[in-house]
Enzyme design. Sequence first.
Site, PDB file in Angstrom:
ATOM      1  N   TYR A  54      18.797   7.220   7.258  1.00 45.60           N
ATOM      2  CA  TYR A  54      17.573   7.301   6.463  1.00 45.60           C
ATOM      3  C   TYR A  54      16.744   6.030   6.564  1.00 45.60           C
ATOM      4  O   TYR A  54      15.527   6.066   6.491  1.00 45.60           O
ATOM      5  CB  TYR A  54      17.897   7.671   5.003  1.00 45.60           C
ATOM      6  CG  TYR A  54      18.027   9.168   4.849  1.00 45.60           C
ATOM      7  CD1 TYR A  54      16.891   9.960   4.668  1.00 45.60           C
ATOM      8  CD2 TYR A  54      19.248   9.807   4.948  1.00 45.60           C
ATOM      9  CE1 TYR A  54      16.974  11.337   4.568  1.00 45.60           C
ATOM     10  CE2 TYR A  54      19.347  11.194   4.854  1.00 45.60           C
ATOM     11  CZ  TYR A  54      18.205  11.952   4.660  1.00 45.60           C
ATOM     12  OH  TYR A  54      18.283  13.313   4.575  1.00 45.60           O
ATOM     13  N   HIS A 104      21.782  11.401  -1.081  1.00 48.90           N
ATOM     14  CA  HIS A 104      22.389  11.662   0.224  1.00 48.90           C
ATOM     15  C   HIS A 104      23.720  10.941   0.402  1.00 48.90           C
ATOM     16  O   HIS A 104      24.277  10.928   1.500  1.00 48.90           O
ATOM     17  CB  HIS A 104      21.413  11.266   1.342  1.00 48.90           C
ATOM     18  CG  HIS A 104      20.203  12.139   1.400  1.00 48.90           C
ATOM     19  ND1 HIS A 104      20.274  13.481   1.713  1.00 48.90           N
ATOM     20  CD2 HIS A 104      18.890  11.890   1.163  1.00 48.90           C
ATOM     21  CE1 HIS A 104      19.062  14.017   1.675  1.00 48.90           C
ATOM     22  NE2 HIS A 104      18.206  13.074   1.333  1.00 48.90           N
TER      23      HIS A 104
HETATM   24 CA   LIG Z   1      15.792  15.005   3.004  1.00 48.51          CA
HETATM   25 MG   LIG Z   2      16.075  12.853   0.334  1.00 48.55          MG
END
Ligand SMILES: [Ca+2]
Ligand SMILES: [Mg+2]
Lengths: 749, 749
Positions: B271, B428
Amino acid sequence: MSKLKTYILFFVLMVSSIAYSQSHPKLILTKKGVAEIRAQLNQLPMLQTSVQMAVRFVGDEMEKGIDVPLPKDMAGGYTHNCHKKNYLALQNAGVLFQITQDEKYAVFVRDMLMQYAELYPTLGLHPANRSYAPGKIFWQNLNDANWLVYASQAYDCVYDWLSSKERKKLEKDLFRPFADHLSVDSPQFYNRVHNHSTWGNAAVGMIGLVMNDQELIDRAFYGLKSDNIKADQKDNDGGLIKMPGQGQAGFFAQLDHLFSPDGYYTEGPYYQRYAMYPFVMFAEAIENCKPEVKIFEYRDSLLVKAVQTLLNLTDVNGLFFPINDAQKGMSYLSRELVSSVNIVYHFGGEDAGLLAVAEQQGQVMLDDTGLSVAKAIKEGKKTNYIKRSANYKDGASGTEGALGILRAGEGDKEICLVMKNTSQGMGHGHFDKLSFSLYDYMGEVLPDYGCARYVNIEQKFGGGYLPENNTWAKQTVAHNTLVVNGISHFGGSTDTGNEFHSDPFVFDATNKAIQIVSAKELNAYPGVEMHRTLALLADDRFEKPLLLDIFRATSDIENQYELPYHFVGQLLSANYEYVQAKELVPMGDSHGYQHLRLEAEGQAKGNNAKFTWFAKDHFYSITSYVSPEDKLQLVRSGANDPNFNLRSEPAFIIKKNPQKNAVFVSIVEAHGKYDRVTEFADNAFSSISKIDLLLNTNAYTAISFQDKNKNEWILILANKDAGKESQHELQINGADYKWSGAFYFVQSK
Amino acid sequence: MSKLKTYILFFVLMVSSIAYSQSHPKLILTKKGVAEIRAQLNQLPMLQTSVQMAVRFVGDEMEKGIDVPLPKDMAGGYTHNCHKKNYLALQNAGVLFQITQDEKYAVFVRDMLMQYAELYPTLGLHPANRSYAPGKIFWQNLNDANWLVYASQAYDCVYDWLSSKERKKLEKDLFRPFADHLSVDSPQFYNRVHNHSTWGNAAVGMIGLVMNDQELIDRAFYGLKSDNIKADQKDNDGGLIKMPGQGQAGFFAQLDHLFSPDGYYTEGPYYQRYAMYPFVMFAEAIENCKPEVKIFEYRDSLLVKAVQTLLNLTDVNGLFFPINDAQKGMSYLSRELVSSVNIVYHFGGEDAGLLAVAEQQGQVMLDDTGLSVAKAIKEGKKTNYIKRSANYKDGASGTEGALGILRAGEGDKEICLVMKNTSQGMGHGHFDKLSFSLYDYMGEVLPDYGCARYVNIEQKFGGGYLPENNTWAKQTVAHNTLVVNGISHFGGSTDTGNEFHSDPFVFDATNKAIQIVSAKELNAYPGVEMHRTLALLADDRFEKPLLLDIFRATSDIENQYELPYHFVGQLLSANYEYVQAKELVPMGDSHGYQHLRLEAEGQAKGNNAKFTWFAKDHFYSITSYVSPEDKLQLVRSGANDPNFNLRSEPAFIIKKNPQKNAVFVSIVEAHGKYDRVTEFADNAFSSISKIDLLLNTNAYTAISFQDKNKNEWILILANKDAGKESQHELQINGADYKWSGAFYFVQSK
Ligand SMILES: [Ca+2]
Ligand SMILES: [Mg+2]
Ligand SMILES: [Ca+2]
Ligand SMILES: [Ca+2]
Ligand SMILES: [Mg+2]
Ligand SMILES: [Mg+2]
Ligand SMILES: [Mg+2]
């Protein structure tokens, strides 16, 4: 011999022993070759690299000191490995003596050979007593023959440098008795038609050529005049020593009988690779010492064909197709193929494509042939090595089936198909009549399992064949071919399998739009006729060539027909509903089913089942014409495998309800790929929208398929008459079709 | 690119001399940069390649014609993909106009922007109505913000070329309302501390800089002055919109709160990679337009650290460590990292190591920073990019745990360890406290599963997170860490997990012989204290560095402790007897166990269990100090997976009988490899002959291990006092040990 002839011979011998440098080396290296290598070494990088590798290897061995231990261990054990390293060191040191003319190498060869000459006369048979043909240095004569093939090269290189007294001792105490043990003392090893005997013949012949001993040379060429081999005598692999009707032995008999006229070796490429070395090395020696034999022209240039065939039996990475007992990963980078490629380049017409293979190999032989290759590469003569579609006939006369290879597409669109319509392949053969494997530009797509063995990995049964080789790897269900009533071909009997071969029906690779191979198998299941047709279809409407598979089975009685497709990767999606099994249990108790577990089963709603899978970030689909009653199974290997000897690999099985006649029609697509960095999926969906079976009679089978844009193609096969000129006429759904030849393929919409 | 095109390109470059006003471009490209790029393009291959890529891409789009469809589809659908391609084409065309000064690119940008200016005022919210913050062009504002980040660059490039009337229309009908929709109309999207808002801030700020609109710039820097976000408002991922106590918003708030002081991003590298683009692009724009802000020096050069940290969170292939929800295979070759590396090279001190990464990326940004990189590479300034051991503190203040990276060995001996002692990682995050993954010179050895998702692969749930992401990939048993009583950390509650973080105890990478990372976790299982110590030991007696793993669990009550090691490859051998399961059934019904099947189970005869596996033709072994009562399980993922969403992967689990306190001690070796061409197995056996647990008290844990040559090492850990200067004294088996610091490591025999 007349007195005059005797006189002349004597005179010649006198002269040559005065100018002794004229006689040796002559076996693999030649005087002329040595001079050229020495002159050009500086300019030829591949040759330099190869010399450096030898210098490093021999240097290490010289540093460790000579060790010639009393033979004791089996393969993998200390004395075995030691003697093996010794013959490699001898051969390399001999060559380096010639190339560098540094005497230290000659001294090393002499000293080691002398130690062997001291040891050898004291030896009985190897104490392991495990082989049908024990050696003296190693547990089996095969390894002793390896030793002599290498050591004779070393002896040739130092021959002239040795004193005649030294030569005399070596020949009397070592080489002659060594050659005799391999031959006259071991007829069951020496007088076969078999790769073991090829090593024996080459060993005896090569030392015979160095020693100029005509008796040994004759023995190498033609075998022993008499042996006492019994008709039912077998080797350690259970193979018969003497094939029924075998009349001859010796090197020429091997050349006559071990290869088909196309240069295909019935055990398959993995074993062909192993067998090639004594063939090409002894042939080079014969060509150098007895050019009048014209050995490379023998049997319509058989050895050249054999090497070219072997190179063509590889995937995009140069890995041999792993049919029969083959460990995956073996490739044309192997030592044996370096020799083969060099020798066939030099003596077999200088095919410039071979230079591309040699360049990948990254090393050359240190002899005239390696010099040729290194020079040609340096001179920029290299062209691409083009692999091609081919139908390699099996059997010494080329009448025992064939191995069909189809290739279509270029670059990342390359698709390659291997269909096995051969004979059994002897003791290492698998029960895989009409099976195929599929490759793309990365490697395996629908693979053959290969053998169940970890060669030389001691933890796995000492590196030998695992029990699962028989119970899984050889069995029919482990292959991409039809299983009838849950039983392997020939009931899983190699002896029965050896009696038969499949019957090639059509092979046509002339039309890029459709390349086709078709064959029948009448004996694997008595009472069942199997007929499979595989085609690679190339059309710009599809990203890559398609594989079309039509498998017909015909019988007077009801049978259960199952067709597995072993794949690499993971199921992505299916167009039918399936249910995952709650408990995974073995699917049977024999013929390989004991090693499979059913993971999921489903049935198609209509007549087309499609499933898409994902492997190495690429997409693949198989679309099959099925009946809604057919069971669509996802299975996985690994059951009843107490030592985890098997790889856990998936397969898709189409299982039909009991019926007399069955036809399976499938199209396999390689399409699209996924980029994990851009996270973009390109062409992730199958392009085939429909497959139909239009007709299936004894005489004809007709299928059609459509792509997603409603383009439609029709293929009609004549099942009985494959004549190229035969005229056919047929009405299907009111339309008339008329054509000549075994098949008719047309875009119909 | 054809020669003709190349010729035209350079011809245009030579003759162009039309001087536009001095004001634009100024955002990413600058006047000065354009002039230099034009002057040096010919000499800089990487820049040429990148220009050619853009020429090809924009050329294709121009050929297809402009398409600005009415917004309708979700991600992956036609209108979504079309608008996405449009913003990329806009940005590339703008840049090409500046570099080539070919007006066709400016015309293309103007015409497309004009179509958007016609369309935009007619649009309500996107019809999909699926997002917590819908866009107008796309289903979610996040994508609308992407659009504006790119389109503002295009606008900047054609700004001077446009008429003031055209500019007026674009700003009034398109850019200003677009910016307003992202911000004032969508506070729940814009005023968060979150990567979504970062995109929003960057979009508003970049168009503000181009338009020189101070209101927009302030809004970008500092957020909205007021919003009406409710305390419990959540996004589509179930994340809270506003973190408790969040006082600020805007770009500086993102810089202050989204990264730790070490530049670590709590969601993890996958991310972070996605989030970096708006950070570095907006920062470059700020630096170009408002250098007085000194944005790259902000917060102790945070952005430079963030990029360097991200690059260090990769394996030998440049693949990001897949902790938390990460799809494997994403690497520093991604587009976002091209920008990041170029910008940080140019504005962040010209670290020559970055050039090695840029060279692998094979392309550069078409701006001043890409020019710098291409020039420096051309000038031979590149050095190796050295990845290193590091302990990256987590949390905005650096007080919420850490991610520990240890690296040892060089070349094919490289071993890399990643230990996750961080906070949860938000929505996440995975339940993987104190878990680790191990890498060698080829990639994964003991992997993290990553996420259960096939991003953008439509067949798999439209490319979204699969149900198995929650039920398997996030669960503790899917990781290489301790499971207590069959339950995941925090009972599998992300909200609970978000409240806590692990506590780093020791990190010391100063001594090559032993690099060590140790941490405790007190909250994952109330009442259980977990303390794990991992060390990489480098000693020439071993082929590669060893991994030592000591995992202690302490509790007042009896618990069932299980420690999984997920591995890649296949079991070769074990030193204990195991029995393969006849029926494979799910191992449980929750916390991930429902996806596992027990394949085999065994028990050690003594106190050491060893198993050796084989992966990618390399050998690995794990030797564990166990009790004979411990169950040694081989398990495999794939149960209760009705759509075959999971990969079938093996793990080894050490399962202890219920007890209060447990200690697991293991050594993992990467040793040896197999060559399939020579069929030679090198160093196929483990070198560890014995592990002993010498002592395990609250205060100290001591272990010893021996190699096969009876060399012995001892490691003592101080479990309570990690002080570097603390003095310790201890007697073990009659021997006295005295040291200072958290641990003591010595070769004892
Ligand atoms: Ca996402
Ligand atoms: Mg997200
Ligand atoms: Ca096979
Ligand atoms: Ca994970
Ligand atoms: Mg054999
Ligand atoms: Mg087979
Ligand atoms: Mg995880």
